[in-house]
Design a protein around this motif. Sequence first.
Motif, PDB file in Angstrom:
ATOM      1  N   LYS A 176       0.842  -1.195   0.000  1.00  0.00           N
ATOM      2  CA  LYS A 176       0.000   0.000   0.000  1.00  0.00           C
ATOM      3  C   LYS A 176       0.877   1.244   0.000  1.00  0.00           C
ATOM      4  N   GLY A 177       0.296   2.347  -0.452  1.00  0.00           N
ATOM      5  CA  GLY A 177       0.999   3.619  -0.460  1.00  0.00           C
ATOM      6  C   GLY A 177       0.003   4.761  -0.488  1.00  0.00           C
ATOM      7  N   TRP A 178       0.305   5.815   0.242  1.00  0.00           N
ATOM      8  CA  TRP A 178      -0.599   6.964   0.310  1.00  0.00           C
ATOM      9  C   TRP A 178      -0.397   7.831  -0.924  1.00  0.00           C
ATOM     10  N   LEU A 179      -1.485   8.169  -1.589  1.00  0.00           N
ATOM     11  CA  LEU A 179      -1.411   8.953  -2.814  1.00  0.00           C
ATOM     12  C   LEU A 179      -1.091  10.417  -2.552  1.00  0.00           C
ATOM     13  N   GLY A 180      -1.170  10.843  -1.296  1.00  0.00           N
ATOM     14  CA  GLY A 180      -0.958  12.252  -1.000  1.00  0.00           C
ATOM     15  C   GLY A 180       0.489  12.661  -0.823  1.00  0.00           C
ATOM     16  N   ASP A 181       1.426  11.698  -0.779  1.00  0.00           N
ATOM     17  CA  ASP A 181       2.816  12.079  -0.534  1.00  0.00           C
ATOM     18  C   ASP A 181       3.623  12.269  -1.812  1.00  0.00           C
ATOM     19  N   ASN A 182       2.976  12.125  -2.976  1.00  0.00           N
ATOM     20  CA  ASN A 182       3.627  12.380  -4.266  1.00  0.00           C
ATOM     21  C   ASN A 182       4.887  11.552  -4.470  1.00  0.00           C
ATOM     22  N   THR A 183       4.915  10.347  -3.921  1.00  0.00           N
ATOM     23  CA  THR A 183       6.024   9.433  -4.153  1.00  0.00           C
ATOM     24  C   THR A 183       5.467   8.144  -4.733  1.00  0.00           C
ATOM     25  N   THR A 184       6.347   7.301  -5.250  1.00  0.00           N
ATOM     26  CA  THR A 184       5.939   6.015  -5.817  1.00  0.00           C
ATOM     27  C   THR A 184       6.328   4.860  -4.914  1.00  0.00           C
ATOM     28  N   SER A 185       6.664   5.155  -3.661  1.00  0.00           N
ATOM     29  CA  SER A 185       7.085   4.106  -2.733  1.00  0.00           C
ATOM     30  C   SER A 185       5.862   3.429  -2.113  1.00  0.00           C
ATOM     31  N   SER A 186       6.092   2.315  -1.437  1.00  0.00           N
ATOM     32  CA  SER A 186       5.000   1.556  -0.838  1.00  0.00           C
ATOM     33  C   SER A 186       5.506   0.836   0.400  1.00  0.00           C
ATOM     34  N   THR A 187       4.568   0.352   1.214  1.00  0.00           N
ATOM     35  CA  THR A 187       4.880  -0.442   2.399  1.00  0.00           C
ATOM     36  C   THR A 187       4.043  -1.723   2.362  1.00  0.00           C
ATOM     37  N   LEU A 188       4.418  -2.667   3.200  1.00  0.00           N
ATOM     38  CA  LEU A 188       3.734  -3.953   3.239  1.00  0.00           C
ATOM     39  C   LEU A 188       2.431  -3.827   4.014  1.00  0.00           C
ATOM     40  N   ALA A 189       1.340  -4.330   3.423  1.00  0.00           N
ATOM     41  CA  ALA A 189       0.029  -4.301   4.080  1.00  0.00           C
ATOM     42  C   ALA A 189      -0.380  -5.677   4.576  1.00  0.00           C
ATOM     43  N   ALA A 190      -0.034  -6.740   3.848  1.00  0.00           N
ATOM     44  CA  ALA A 190      -0.383  -8.102   4.244  1.00  0.00           C
ATOM     45  C   ALA A 190       0.559  -9.063   3.543  1.00  0.00           C
ATOM     46  N   GLY A 191       0.796 -10.234   4.189  1.00  0.00           N
ATOM     47  CA  GLY A 191       1.722 -11.201   3.628  1.00  0.00           C
ATOM     48  C   GLY A 191       3.152 -10.898   4.008  1.00  0.00           C
ATOM     49  N   THR A 192       4.026 -11.832   3.692  1.00  0.00           N
ATOM     50  CA  THR A 192       5.446 -11.689   4.028  1.00  0.00           C
ATOM     51  C   THR A 192       6.340 -11.600   2.810  1.00  0.00           C
ATOM     52  N   GLY A 193       5.790 -11.809   1.628  1.00  0.00           N
ATOM     53  CA  GLY A 193       6.609 -11.863   0.421  1.00  0.00           C
ATOM     54  C   GLY A 193       7.016 -13.269   0.044  1.00  0.00           C
TER      55      GLY A 193
END
Length: 575
Positions: free
Chosen positions: A157-174
């Motif tokens: 997931k990633g917040w659309l308001g920070d104007n970046t293309t980065s993301s963080t883990l929301a569920a699962g381990t990879g």
Amino acid sequence: MSSRYFSLWSVLFVVGQATDTSFNRHSFDECTTWNSTGIKSISSVSLSQPVGIFINRNNTVYVADQNGQVLIWWNISSNLLTTINNNLNFPTSIFVTINGDIYVDNSSPSGNRVDRRILGSSSSIPVMMIDSFCSGLFIDFNDTLYCSIYDYHKVIKGWLGDNTTSSTLAAGTGSAGSDLNQLNTPRGIFVDTNFDLYVADSQNNRILRFRSGQPNGTTLAGSTSLNITITLNSPADVVVDLDYFLFIVDDDNNRIIRSSRNGFHCIIGCNGGSPSFTQLSDPSRMAFDSYGNIYVTDYGARRVLKFLLSNDLCNHSTTQPTFLTSTIEKKSTFEISTALSTQTSTFPHQGISPTNVSHSTTHVSSSMTIPSTSTSSFPVSTFIPPSCTSNTIGITCNISSTPCHIMQPCQNDGTCFDNKTNSNSYDCLCLQGFNGSMCENDHRPCQPNTCFNRGECNAASNGGFKCSCESGWTGDHCGYKCECLSGSYSGRHCEIISRTLYARIVTSKSVGYTGYVIVGSVCLFVVVLDVLKHVFGVDVARNELGKIRRRRRPRIKTRKRPARIERFAYIDESV
């Protein structure tokens, strides 16, 4: 008019239209059923690999076709509105926000990402970089974008308001696994108003719910659930209604399942068999329109099927008005020709499966002469829609059917005006900086991402822009800042030198310049002497060199003879 019909219309026109969502959510009765025979939603276009589907509150249908295109049409039309296919590769999932922005995953050669596209514009803006394609896409009420990564067994997931293309883990381990904190090829996802995440965990054959901020999920459906639910086979999608009951696309079982207070049961594609209008083939996604009808992307049959809502109240028949036909012209003109279809259904008290429901359908013209059939256990009065005047629809004729009201075509806060000379056309009055037939082109100098790092963009009088940067940031777009390495420098660009360092610099330069002068003078003197000697025959230093040589010549010392010892012999002269 009886109260039960008023309740039905309340469900169809009011309940599903939450003011803070761009999609349709409903609250269905225990006895709600859908017509078991589907209708091909659009026949004028050949679909190749339809997967993702989204229907907004205006009943505009968006379908992501993995063949490299997004198709858009109105749900009561058989004609395509538009197609998005520029710079789009293998789109699988799609989501549309309230303002009409389209978010779609794009497996671009330059990198997998999620793009934001503005309808009517050929450009796109990357909003999230991803490891692989998104098999599920969702945006919650906080403008947080969720993407399920099929190949890497996780949801990010990633917040659309920070104007970046980065993301963080929301569920699962990879990593693929069946523990409650793991996923195995996740597909469709849904986020409710509590920010709880629902995941169709495909290869684990289950539906998981992850409470907000919790790493471990709870199995809501599937063989690993603590409660008795239903057996799933590679679920592809999950949708949650207003009462938090589930609608599940059970891919390998080729059916649609819903949950209710009475448990889980099949509602579409329940009899098996080869693909037909009553059977599905590898269904991928589902969505509701504002009337409660279900749309399914039938991947194996390369089509989108629409299943009409049959009834929404227990123990009696209901009547649902539906638009059947319409045609839409390009951009600013549309024509609507409608017929009214009345569908009546009867079913026993405990029968929920579509196999227990009988249907009778009568198509009528606008004269409102409607035959009615009913096999209910009690009398049911016939519902006759009122005959509305031009440009109005609805039970009380209080809903405008003009192009501006139904389509809301003007984007970017443009004002829509119905054409007085042609009731089937409209005109858009655009705000400053926008143009196009639907105000879809944004030419404002200040865009949301013009100034970086929280800089404030101000339009200049010459048509350009100027960014007012926060402390420490600089550049035309506030894109960089200077960090001085020591206390000897200061200023916005580290251009100010301290007095101490300045004195040291001046002193060192003075000493250096003096050394350069001395060395240069000596070299020049030697050169001049050599020129006088070898060119003009004048040896200025000859006499001095002679004196120096003579002084350095060792003096020849006289050797002393060794002392001789002489012996004297005395002679006696007298002898």
